[in-house]
Design a protein around this motif. Structure first.
Motif, PDB file in Angstrom:
ATOM      1  N   ASP A  20     -10.812  76.347  10.068  1.00  0.00           N
ATOM      2  CA  ASP A  20     -10.858  75.466  11.224  1.00  0.00           C
ATOM      3  C   ASP A  20      -9.785  74.377  11.114  1.00  0.00           C
ATOM      4  N   ARG A  21      -9.397  74.034   9.914  1.00  0.00           N
ATOM      5  CA  ARG A  21      -8.358  73.019   9.697  1.00  0.00           C
ATOM      6  C   ARG A  21      -6.955  73.599   9.869  1.00  0.00           C
ATOM      7  N   ILE A  22      -6.685  74.787   9.299  1.00  0.00           N
ATOM      8  CA  ILE A  22      -5.320  75.328   9.299  1.00  0.00           C
ATOM      9  C   ILE A  22      -5.200  76.693   9.978  1.00  0.00           C
ATOM     10  N   GLY A  23      -6.293  77.205  10.503  1.00  0.00           N
ATOM     11  CA  GLY A  23      -6.276  78.532  11.117  1.00  0.00           C
ATOM     12  C   GLY A  23      -5.697  78.510  12.521  1.00  0.00           C
ATOM     13  N   GLY A  24      -5.800  79.620  13.183  1.00  0.00           N
ATOM     14  CA  GLY A  24      -5.243  79.755  14.522  1.00  0.00           C
ATOM     15  C   GLY A  24      -3.837  80.328  14.460  1.00  0.00           C
ATOM     16  N   THR A  25      -3.237  80.437  15.598  1.00  0.00           N
ATOM     17  CA  THR A  25      -1.932  81.082  15.700  1.00  0.00           C
ATOM     18  C   THR A  25      -0.789  80.208  15.197  1.00  0.00           C
ATOM     19  N   LYS A  27      -0.851  76.684  13.488  1.00  0.00           N
ATOM     20  CA  LYS A  27      -0.862  75.653  12.438  1.00  0.00           C
ATOM     21  C   LYS A  27      -0.192  76.116  11.148  1.00  0.00           C
ATOM     22  N   MET A  28      -0.469  77.320  10.712  1.00  0.00           N
ATOM     23  CA  MET A  28       0.172  77.808   9.487  1.00  0.00           C
ATOM     24  C   MET A  28       1.680  77.961   9.661  1.00  0.00           C
ATOM     25  N   PRO A  29       2.173  78.518  10.780  1.00  0.00           N
ATOM     26  CA  PRO A  29       3.628  78.571  10.954  1.00  0.00           C
ATOM     27  C   PRO A  29       4.288  77.185  10.977  1.00  0.00           C
ATOM     28  N   ILE A  30       3.616  76.202  11.540  1.00  0.00           N
ATOM     29  CA  ILE A  30       4.161  74.839  11.544  1.00  0.00           C
ATOM     30  C   ILE A  30       4.243  74.310  10.116  1.00  0.00           C
ATOM     31  N   LEU A  31       3.150  74.430   9.376  1.00  0.00           N
ATOM     32  CA  LEU A  31       3.147  73.958   7.988  1.00  0.00           C
ATOM     33  C   LEU A  31       4.198  74.693   7.163  1.00  0.00           C
ATOM     34  N   TRP A  32       4.313  75.998   7.385  1.00  0.00           N
ATOM     35  CA  TRP A  32       5.286  76.816   6.640  1.00  0.00           C
ATOM     36  C   TRP A  32       6.701  76.291   6.846  1.00  0.00           C
ATOM     37  N   ARG A  33       7.032  75.914   8.071  1.00  0.00           N
ATOM     38  CA  ARG A  33       8.381  75.425   8.362  1.00  0.00           C
ATOM     39  C   ARG A  33       8.632  74.033   7.790  1.00  0.00           C
ATOM     40  N   LEU A  34       7.581  73.243   7.663  1.00  0.00           N
ATOM     41  CA  LEU A  34       7.735  71.879   7.140  1.00  0.00           C
ATOM     42  C   LEU A  34       7.686  71.817   5.616  1.00  0.00           C
ATOM     43  N   LYS A  46      12.378  75.007  18.655  1.00  0.00           N
ATOM     44  CA  LYS A  46      13.427  76.034  18.615  1.00  0.00           C
ATOM     45  C   LYS A  46      13.110  77.104  17.565  1.00  0.00           C
ATOM     46  N   ASP A  47      12.522  76.685  16.449  1.00  0.00           N
ATOM     47  CA  ASP A  47      12.218  77.608  15.344  1.00  0.00           C
ATOM     48  C   ASP A  47      10.966  78.444  15.606  1.00  0.00           C
ATOM     49  N   ILE A  48      10.115  77.984  16.524  1.00  0.00           N
ATOM     50  CA  ILE A  48       8.902  78.731  16.902  1.00  0.00           C
ATOM     51  C   ILE A  48       8.988  78.969  18.413  1.00  0.00           C
ATOM     52  N   PRO A  49       9.816  79.915  18.844  1.00  0.00           N
ATOM     53  CA  PRO A  49      10.141  80.042  20.264  1.00  0.00           C
ATOM     54  C   PRO A  49       8.969  80.412  21.177  1.00  0.00           C
ATOM     55  N   HIS A  50       7.938  81.046  20.677  1.00  0.00           N
ATOM     56  CA  HIS A  50       6.849  81.494  21.550  1.00  0.00           C
ATOM     57  C   HIS A  50       5.777  80.442  21.785  1.00  0.00           C
ATOM     58  N   ILE A  51       5.856  79.316  21.098  1.00  0.00           N
ATOM     59  CA  ILE A  51       4.869  78.257  21.288  1.00  0.00           C
ATOM     60  C   ILE A  51       5.262  77.416  22.502  1.00  0.00           C
ATOM     61  N   THR A  52       4.271  77.033  23.300  1.00  0.00           N
ATOM     62  CA  THR A  52       4.554  76.177  24.450  1.00  0.00           C
ATOM     63  C   THR A  52       4.663  74.731  23.984  1.00  0.00           C
ATOM     64  N   LEU A  56       2.453  73.066  20.998  1.00  0.00           N
ATOM     65  CA  LEU A  56       3.106  72.452  19.843  1.00  0.00           C
ATOM     66  C   LEU A  56       2.663  70.998  19.701  1.00  0.00           C
ATOM     67  N   THR A  57       2.632  70.281  20.800  1.00  0.00           N
ATOM     68  CA  THR A  57       2.200  68.883  20.765  1.00  0.00           C
ATOM     69  C   THR A  57       0.769  68.762  20.266  1.00  0.00           C
ATOM     70  N   SER A  58      -0.131  69.588  20.785  1.00  0.00           N
ATOM     71  CA  SER A  58      -1.542  69.487  20.371  1.00  0.00           C
ATOM     72  C   SER A  58      -1.737  69.887  18.908  1.00  0.00           C
ATOM     73  N   GLN A  59      -1.025  70.909  18.461  1.00  0.00           N
ATOM     74  CA  GLN A  59      -1.166  71.347  17.071  1.00  0.00           C
ATOM     75  C   GLN A  59      -0.597  70.297  16.115  1.00  0.00           C
ATOM     76  N   LEU A  60       0.528  69.688  16.469  1.00  0.00           N
ATOM     77  CA  LEU A  60       1.087  68.623  15.644  1.00  0.00           C
ATOM     78  C   LEU A  60       0.127  67.438  15.567  1.00  0.00           C
ATOM     79  N   ARG A  61      -0.481  67.085  16.688  1.00  0.00           N
ATOM     80  CA  ARG A  61      -1.450  65.979  16.693  1.00  0.00           C
ATOM     81  C   ARG A  61      -2.639  66.279  15.789  1.00  0.00           C
TER      82      ARG A  61
END
Length: 116
Positions: A20-25, A27-34, A46-52, A56-61
């Motif tokens: 629930d903390r890191i799952g979903g489509t 969150k893990m790709p965001i963490l992986w890139r950071l 730009k690095d995650i082209p299929h995310i709206t 992206l804003t909600s997942q980062l928050r």
């Protein structure tokens, strides 16, 4: 393990809680890139082209609220915002890497062609 409540949500096990903390489509790709560098919003998009933009804003928050990433705002015009991974986020990287490698193995077993 007994059931437990967190933020008014009932969890049945620690795996469910962690996912629930890191799952979903996304969150893990965001963490992986950071994991290796600090990135700005536009770089992540730009690095995650299929995310709206909205997603992206909600997942980062959410990742920031839960302490997996840091958001640093610079008082300049135009606004500059950078995202970096925290120690909590870095602890998730070996798990993400294991899941990623397992996914690559499954893709190979199912004969799915993978572009690098």
């Amino acid at each position: 393990m007994p059931d437990f409540l967190f933020n008014k949500k009932l969890y049945y096990n620690p795996v469910e809680f962690a996912m629930d903390r890191i799952g979903g489509t996304w969150k893990m790709p965001i963490l992986w890139r950071l994991k290796d560098r600090v990135m700005r919003y536009g770089e992540l998009k730009k690095d995650i082209p299929h995310i709206t933009h909205k997603m992206l804003t909600s997942q980062l928050r959410e990742l920031e609220e839960e302490g997996f990433i840091l958001r640093k705002v610079y008082p300049v015009v135009p606004p500059k915002v950078e995202y970096s991974i925290t120690a909590r986020g870095m602890r998730a990287i070996p798990i993400i890497e294991t899941i990623r490698n397992y996914g690559l193995q499954l893709m190979e077993e199912f004969e799915i062609v993978h572009k690098q």
